[in-house]
Design a protein around this motif. Sequence first.
Motif, PDB file in Angstrom:
ATOM      1  N   THR A   3       0.817  -1.216   0.000  1.00 25.87           N
ATOM      2  CA  THR A   3       0.000   0.000   0.000  1.00 25.87           C
ATOM      3  C   THR A   3       0.849   1.263   0.000  1.00 25.87           C
ATOM      4  O   THR A   3       0.342   2.342   0.217  1.00 25.87           O
ATOM      5  CB  THR A   3      -0.938   0.029   1.233  1.00 25.87           C
ATOM      6  OG1 THR A   3      -0.139  -0.039   2.407  1.00 25.87           O
ATOM      7  CG2 THR A   3      -1.938  -1.103   1.169  1.00 25.87           C
ATOM      8  N   VAL A   5       2.724   4.473  -1.172  1.00 27.08           N
ATOM      9  CA  VAL A   5       2.442   5.446  -2.225  1.00 27.08           C
ATOM     10  C   VAL A   5       3.630   5.468  -3.173  1.00 27.08           C
ATOM     11  O   VAL A   5       4.767   5.636  -2.764  1.00 27.08           O
ATOM     12  CB  VAL A   5       2.201   6.851  -1.634  1.00 27.08           C
ATOM     13  CG1 VAL A   5       2.035   7.870  -2.740  1.00 27.08           C
ATOM     14  CG2 VAL A   5       0.998   6.835  -0.716  1.00 27.08           C
ATOM     15  N   PHE A  23      -0.195  17.428  -1.085  1.00 26.01           N
ATOM     16  CA  PHE A  23      -0.112  16.018  -0.715  1.00 26.01           C
ATOM     17  C   PHE A  23      -0.415  15.168  -1.941  1.00 26.01           C
ATOM     18  O   PHE A  23      -1.274  15.520  -2.743  1.00 26.01           O
ATOM     19  CB  PHE A  23      -1.149  15.669   0.365  1.00 26.01           C
ATOM     20  CG  PHE A  23      -0.929  16.348   1.676  1.00 26.01           C
ATOM     21  CD1 PHE A  23       0.018  15.885   2.573  1.00 26.01           C
ATOM     22  CD2 PHE A  23      -1.685  17.454   2.031  1.00 26.01           C
ATOM     23  CE1 PHE A  23       0.213  16.513   3.795  1.00 26.01           C
ATOM     24  CE2 PHE A  23      -1.505  18.085   3.255  1.00 26.01           C
ATOM     25  CZ  PHE A  23      -0.546  17.608   4.135  1.00 26.01           C
ATOM     26  N   THR A  25      -2.135  11.815  -3.287  1.00 28.01           N
ATOM     27  CA  THR A  25      -3.135  10.872  -2.802  1.00 28.01           C
ATOM     28  C   THR A  25      -2.721   9.439  -3.115  1.00 28.01           C
ATOM     29  O   THR A  25      -1.835   9.203  -3.942  1.00 28.01           O
ATOM     30  CB  THR A  25      -4.523  11.132  -3.429  1.00 28.01           C
ATOM     31  OG1 THR A  25      -4.473  10.773  -4.814  1.00 28.01           O
ATOM     32  CG2 THR A  25      -4.964  12.571  -3.260  1.00 28.01           C
ATOM     33  N   THR A  26      -3.397   8.499  -2.495  1.00 24.31           N
ATOM     34  CA  THR A  26      -3.149   7.091  -2.752  1.00 24.31           C
ATOM     35  C   THR A  26      -3.402   6.756  -4.218  1.00 24.31           C
ATOM     36  O   THR A  26      -2.722   5.916  -4.796  1.00 24.31           O
ATOM     37  CB  THR A  26      -4.037   6.224  -1.838  1.00 24.31           C
ATOM     38  OG1 THR A  26      -3.737   6.575  -0.486  1.00 24.31           O
ATOM     39  CG2 THR A  26      -3.778   4.755  -2.032  1.00 24.31           C
ATOM     40  N   ASN A  70      -4.274  15.877   4.878  1.00 26.32           N
ATOM     41  CA  ASN A  70      -3.396  14.706   4.874  1.00 26.32           C
ATOM     42  C   ASN A  70      -4.211  13.420   4.986  1.00 26.32           C
ATOM     43  O   ASN A  70      -3.954  12.450   4.261  1.00 26.32           O
ATOM     44  CB  ASN A  70      -2.375  14.812   6.003  1.00 26.32           C
ATOM     45  CG  ASN A  70      -1.320  13.735   5.909  1.00 26.32           C
ATOM     46  OD1 ASN A  70      -0.965  13.306   4.825  1.00 26.32           O
ATOM     47  ND2 ASN A  70      -0.816  13.321   7.055  1.00 26.32           N
ATOM     48  N   ASN A  71      -5.193  13.395   5.855  1.00 24.94           N
ATOM     49  CA  ASN A  71      -6.056  12.210   5.998  1.00 24.94           C
ATOM     50  C   ASN A  71      -6.821  11.933   4.711  1.00 24.94           C
ATOM     51  O   ASN A  71      -6.972  10.776   4.313  1.00 24.94           O
ATOM     52  CB  ASN A  71      -7.027  12.375   7.163  1.00 24.94           C
ATOM     53  CG  ASN A  71      -6.339  12.328   8.500  1.00 24.94           C
ATOM     54  OD1 ASN A  71      -5.235  11.806   8.632  1.00 24.94           O
ATOM     55  ND2 ASN A  71      -6.977  12.899   9.509  1.00 24.94           N
ATOM     56  N   THR A  74      -4.510  10.378   2.171  1.00 25.58           N
ATOM     57  CA  THR A  74      -4.230   8.979   2.509  1.00 25.58           C
ATOM     58  C   THR A  74      -5.367   8.062   2.073  1.00 25.58           C
ATOM     59  O   THR A  74      -5.136   6.947   1.620  1.00 25.58           O
ATOM     60  CB  THR A  74      -4.006   8.835   4.030  1.00 25.58           C
ATOM     61  OG1 THR A  74      -2.907   9.672   4.405  1.00 25.58           O
ATOM     62  CG2 THR A  74      -3.701   7.415   4.420  1.00 25.58           C
ATOM     63  N   ARG A  77      -8.652   7.501  -3.409  1.00 25.15           N
ATOM     64  CA  ARG A  77      -8.104   6.652  -4.464  1.00 25.15           C
ATOM     65  C   ARG A  77      -8.476   7.144  -5.852  1.00 25.15           C
ATOM     66  O   ARG A  77      -8.220   6.469  -6.845  1.00 25.15           O
ATOM     67  CB  ARG A  77      -8.582   5.221  -4.277  1.00 25.15           C
ATOM     68  CG  ARG A  77      -8.115   4.645  -2.959  1.00 25.15           C
ATOM     69  CD  ARG A  77      -8.496   3.222  -2.764  1.00 25.15           C
ATOM     70  NE  ARG A  77      -9.767   2.890  -3.370  1.00 25.15           N
ATOM     71  CZ  ARG A  77     -10.422   1.782  -3.159  1.00 25.15           C
ATOM     72  NH1 ARG A  77      -9.937   0.882  -2.356  1.00 25.15           N
ATOM     73  NH2 ARG A  77     -11.568   1.550  -3.743  1.00 25.15           N
TER      74      ARG A  77
END
Length: 82
Positions: A3, A5, A23, A25-26, A70-71, A74, A77
Amino acid sequence: MNTAVRASAFTEPVRPKGLLIRFVTTGGSYVDVTGHGEHAENNRWNCLGCGDSSARPEQGYLFRIRPDANNHATACRAIPLT
């Protein structure tokens, strides 16, 4: 399952005026935090993947929205569509 990044396979979009933090993202998109800085209350975040953004921009002190941005990065998707 890995998982971690990875570096985005997509081109980084132009950095907007007032960009404070970006940031990844995933899903390989970006969450931008923009505004006037740490002591300003008009900072906000916006996800360039799914379009989500700060829920309360009137309470946009950087220390409050940085963890939310940030959350979101994370968990998101969504991939860039451009």
